[in-house]
Design a protein around this motif. Structure first.
Motif, short mmCIF file in Angstrom:
data_model
loop_
_atom_site.label_atom_id
_atom_site.label_comp_id
_atom_site.label_asym_id
_atom_site.label_seq_id
_atom_site.Cartn_x
_atom_site.Cartn_y
_atom_site.Cartn_z
N TYR A 180 0.84 -1.20 0.00
CA TYR A 180 0.00 0.00 0.00
C TYR A 180 0.88 1.25 0.00
O TYR A 180 1.60 1.52 0.97
N PHE A 181 0.81 1.98 -1.11
CA PHE A 181 1.51 3.25 -1.23
C PHE A 181 0.46 4.37 -1.23
O PHE A 181 -0.68 4.14 -0.85
N THR A 182 0.83 5.58 -1.60
CA THR A 182 -0.13 6.67 -1.57
C THR A 182 -0.33 7.26 -2.97
O THR A 182 0.51 7.09 -3.87
N ASP A 183 -1.46 7.95 -3.13
CA ASP A 183 -1.71 8.62 -4.41
C ASP A 183 -1.05 10.00 -4.39
O ASP A 183 -0.37 10.38 -3.44
N LYS A 184 -1.26 10.76 -5.43
CA LYS A 184 -0.60 12.06 -5.58
C LYS A 184 -0.99 13.03 -4.48
O LYS A 184 -0.21 13.87 -4.04
#
Length: 313
Positions: A180-184
């Motif tokens: 799980y990474f993050t969006d802009k």
């Protein structure tokens, strides 16, 4: 003369009732053919280190008394190690047929979870070498050791700890993890599938954290953890994953919502492991109480799907 240590990382999967842990072991390379071993703990208290042991007699009575005395003395022969038992922790024993009951004083309960897991593994592995001892049970002041749910841990046997040395050239496996990474915007989590081939000796939780720190590979995904963060320790017990990061995790936090790094770790680990909650600590001796302004540390976090961007059908 101090002997050079060579590292063999070993995963010990503790599966008593619903509990589990991962413990790394360093091995004295010059004594790998020894018949018996005793255990110390590395100076940073993150892993077991075993050393050869040659008892004068190999009877159960002698070995039990000698091993117990050596562990209670809390002495070690290396500056790079600390004794298996912390200062103030003492134990005695009784034998019930083929079960060794190890009784600790009340100081046992003052250990951190990470240290307790190392002590538990080291003591059990030591005494299971004694002839006629097929299982070990822990008590504290004559009361059964219990897990985080208040259930008795019970007898620990040879099957409690599964050991994979990973020394064979083909001792590798492949797994696909959901990271799980993050969006802009830095306000939402995005999923990224990643297949990793790694040595079986390395616990899944370490692989997940390493991949998170490497950052995303897909376009439109952004990092959640500073790449120079170091994992000080990660263990699993009673379906809870305990993760300790160094101060870089907080002091070099990325420009994202403070929930994002925490739940990036939590969701990624819980997707990969047989666990229900994650506890995160930050810092070594000077540990922080909170991450950012509101995210409490020493808190048991469950997965958070509300932060995850829904996939398009």
């Amino acid at each position: 003369m101090k002997k050079k240590l060579s590292i063999i990382i070993t995963a010990l999967i503790l599966s008593i009732l619903a509990a589990g842990c991962s413990v790394e072991i360093h091995e004295d390379s010059g004594k790998q053919d020894a018949k018996y071993y005793l255990y110390d703990i590395s100076s940073d208290e993150t892993q077991l280190q075993k050393k050869s042991y040659s008892p004068e007699e190999t009877t159960a009575d002698y070995m039990l008394k000698d091993m117990m005395q050596r562990m209670n003395s809390q002495q070690t022969d290396s500056q790079n190690r600390v004794s298996l038992l912390p200062e103030g922790v003492q134990m005695n024993y009784s034998v019930e047929e083929d079960v060794l009951v190890v009784n600790f004083n009340s100081q046992y309960s003052s250990m951190s979870r990470a240290r307790e897991l190392l002590v538990r593994a080291g003591v059990v592995k030591t005494f299971l070498q004694v002839p006629g001892i097929n299982s070990v049970r822990f008590t504290i002041e004559n009361e059964d050791l219990t897990d985080s749910r208040g259930q008795a841990v019970g007898n620990m046997t040879a099957d409690t700890f599964a050991e994979f040395t990973g020394t064979e050239p083909d001792a590798y496996c492949s797994n696909t993890f959901t990271l799980y990474f993050t969006d802009k915007s830095g306000q939402k989590l995005v999923k990224e599938q990643r297949t990793v081939r790694y040595k079986r000796s390395i616990p899944k939780e370490r692989i997940v954290l390493e991949q998170l720190m490497k950052g995303p590979l897909e376009k439109g995904h952004y990092p959640t953890i500073p790449e120079n963060t170091e994992v000080l320790n990660v263990t699993i017990a009673d379906r809870i994953c305990y993760v300790a990061f160094d101060g870089v995790f907080s002091s070099y936090a990325l420009d994202v919502s403070e929930k994002i790094p925490v739940y990036s770790v939590v969701n990624s680990l819980l997707d990969a492991l047989d666990a229900d909650k994650v506890q995160i600590t930050v810092g070594g001796k000077d540990r922080l109480d909170t991450f950012g302004k509101k995210m409490e540390l020493y808190h048991f976090y469950e997965r958070n799907d509300k932060l995850v961007v829904k996939e398009k059908e």
